[in-house]
Design a protein around this motif. Sequence first.
Motif, short mmCIF file in Angstrom:
data_model
loop_
_atom_site.label_atom_id
_atom_site.label_comp_id
_atom_site.label_asym_id
_atom_site.label_seq_id
_atom_site.Cartn_x
_atom_site.Cartn_y
_atom_site.Cartn_z
N ALA A 143 0.83 -1.21 0.00
CA ALA A 143 0.00 0.00 0.00
C ALA A 143 0.86 1.26 0.00
O ALA A 143 0.50 2.27 -0.60
CB ALA A 143 -0.95 -0.01 1.20
N GLU A 144 2.03 1.19 0.66
CA GLU A 144 2.94 2.34 0.61
C GLU A 144 3.47 2.53 -0.81
O GLU A 144 3.63 3.64 -1.28
CB GLU A 144 4.11 2.14 1.58
CG GLU A 144 3.77 2.57 2.99
CD GLU A 144 4.76 2.01 4.01
OE1 GLU A 144 5.93 1.76 3.66
OE2 GLU A 144 4.31 1.80 5.17
N GLY A 145 3.70 1.42 -1.51
CA GLY A 145 4.20 1.49 -2.89
C GLY A 145 3.15 2.03 -3.84
O GLY A 145 3.44 2.87 -4.70
N ASP A 146 1.91 1.57 -3.72
CA ASP A 146 0.83 2.02 -4.60
C ASP A 146 -0.51 1.77 -3.89
O ASP A 146 -0.98 0.64 -3.85
CB ASP A 146 0.87 1.28 -5.93
CG ASP A 146 -0.06 1.92 -6.95
OD1 ASP A 146 -1.02 2.61 -6.54
OD2 ASP A 146 0.17 1.73 -8.17
N PRO A 147 -1.11 2.83 -3.34
CA PRO A 147 -2.33 2.64 -2.53
C PRO A 147 -3.62 2.58 -3.34
O PRO A 147 -4.69 2.37 -2.77
CB PRO A 147 -2.33 3.89 -1.64
CG PRO A 147 -1.64 4.93 -2.44
CD PRO A 147 -0.62 4.22 -3.28
N ARG A 148 -3.54 2.74 -4.68
CA ARG A 148 -4.77 2.74 -5.48
C ARG A 148 -5.46 1.39 -5.38
O ARG A 148 -4.82 0.34 -5.51
CB ARG A 148 -4.45 3.09 -6.94
CG ARG A 148 -3.98 4.53 -7.09
CD ARG A 148 -3.51 4.83 -8.49
NE ARG A 148 -2.29 4.09 -8.83
CZ ARG A 148 -1.66 4.20 -9.99
NH1 ARG A 148 -2.13 5.02 -10.91
NH2 ARG A 148 -0.58 3.49 -10.23
N TRP A 149 -6.79 1.42 -5.17
CA TRP A 149 -7.52 0.20 -4.80
C TRP A 149 -7.40 -0.91 -5.82
O TRP A 149 -7.31 -2.09 -5.45
CB TRP A 149 -8.99 0.52 -4.50
CG TRP A 149 -9.78 1.04 -5.68
CD1 TRP A 149 -9.96 2.35 -6.02
CD2 TRP A 149 -10.47 0.26 -6.65
NE1 TRP A 149 -10.71 2.43 -7.16
CE2 TRP A 149 -11.05 1.16 -7.57
CE3 TRP A 149 -10.66 -1.11 -6.84
CZ2 TRP A 149 -11.80 0.73 -8.67
CZ3 TRP A 149 -11.42 -1.54 -7.93
CH2 TRP A 149 -11.97 -0.62 -8.83
N LEU A 150 -7.36 -0.56 -7.12
CA LEU A 150 -7.40 -1.64 -8.12
C LEU A 150 -6.11 -2.46 -8.14
O LEU A 150 -6.15 -3.68 -7.95
CB LEU A 150 -7.76 -1.08 -9.49
CG LEU A 150 -7.90 -2.11 -10.61
CD1 LEU A 150 -8.90 -3.21 -10.27
CD2 LEU A 150 -8.33 -1.44 -11.92
N PRO A 151 -4.95 -1.82 -8.31
CA PRO A 151 -3.73 -2.63 -8.28
C PRO A 151 -3.47 -3.24 -6.91
O PRO A 151 -2.92 -4.36 -6.82
CB PRO A 151 -2.62 -1.64 -8.67
CG PRO A 151 -3.20 -0.28 -8.48
CD PRO A 151 -4.68 -0.40 -8.67
N LEU A 152 -3.85 -2.53 -5.85
CA LEU A 152 -3.59 -3.07 -4.51
C LEU A 152 -4.42 -4.32 -4.24
O LEU A 152 -3.90 -5.35 -3.79
CB LEU A 152 -3.86 -1.99 -3.45
CG LEU A 152 -3.52 -2.37 -2.02
CD1 LEU A 152 -2.06 -2.77 -1.86
CD2 LEU A 152 -3.85 -1.23 -1.06
N LEU A 153 -5.72 -4.27 -4.54
CA LEU A 153 -6.57 -5.45 -4.32
C LEU A 153 -6.13 -6.61 -5.22
O LEU A 153 -6.16 -7.77 -4.81
CB LEU A 153 -8.04 -5.13 -4.55
CG LEU A 153 -8.69 -4.13 -3.58
CD1 LEU A 153 -10.18 -4.00 -3.88
CD2 LEU A 153 -8.49 -4.52 -2.13
N ALA A 154 -5.71 -6.29 -6.45
CA ALA A 154 -5.26 -7.35 -7.36
C ALA A 154 -4.03 -8.06 -6.77
O ALA A 154 -3.95 -9.29 -6.76
CB ALA A 154 -4.94 -6.76 -8.74
N ASN A 155 -3.08 -7.27 -6.26
CA ASN A 155 -1.88 -7.89 -5.70
C ASN A 155 -2.17 -8.63 -4.40
O ASN A 155 -1.55 -9.66 -4.11
CB ASN A 155 -0.80 -6.82 -5.47
CG ASN A 155 0.12 -6.70 -6.68
OD1 ASN A 155 0.23 -7.62 -7.47
ND2 ASN A 155 0.77 -5.55 -6.80
N ILE A 156 -3.11 -8.12 -3.61
CA ILE A 156 -3.43 -8.81 -2.35
C ILE A 156 -4.15 -10.14 -2.63
O ILE A 156 -3.90 -11.13 -1.95
CB ILE A 156 -4.22 -7.88 -1.41
CG1 ILE A 156 -3.29 -6.76 -0.95
CG2 ILE A 156 -4.76 -8.65 -0.20
CD1 ILE A 156 -3.96 -5.65 -0.20
#
Length: 169
Positions: free
Chosen positions: A18-31
Amino acid sequence: MPQHPDYASMAAQVRSLAEGDPRWLPLLANIAALIAESLDDVSWAGFYLLADGDAPARELVLGPFQGPLACTSIPWGKGVCGTAAEADETQLVANVLSFPGHIACDASSRSEVVVPVHGDGGRGGVVAVLDLDSHSPARFSSDDAAGLELVMRALEEGIRWDWQPGFGR
Ligand code: SME
């Protein structure tokens, strides 16, 4: 039952994503990828997001996930996901066949855990749910549920929900 992963270090990984990129779409995809990679015997891992609309049209819509094709919308209050969202409570289901109203996106699914995700840094209402499914009965323990809640608290603190893709503008 498989041993559970180190959820505290998974939460730390989510904080750093989230520190690297907090935008919901890429963050949820990576999680979704992180969770699918970290847990054995999971057939589906991903998110359903609260769509616009007031009751009774309120629904959850399919978000980033890992696994086979899934239902694209779930009415608020229905199925395991909709129940978790409406009640704002984690649902740990050892046998989905005996959960009233379970929505079978995958007929082989046997157990499930669904964790609500809150907006406003974790202080707001339910805006999404994390859903994990397994083909094994009773795959998820209460330790898994508590661990995944910890990971979702890290997500809530770091995520930015206000980002939108540029299309349509
Ligand atoms: N079983 C869920 C639906 C979502 S899928 O399993 C991916 C439910 O009852 O809400």
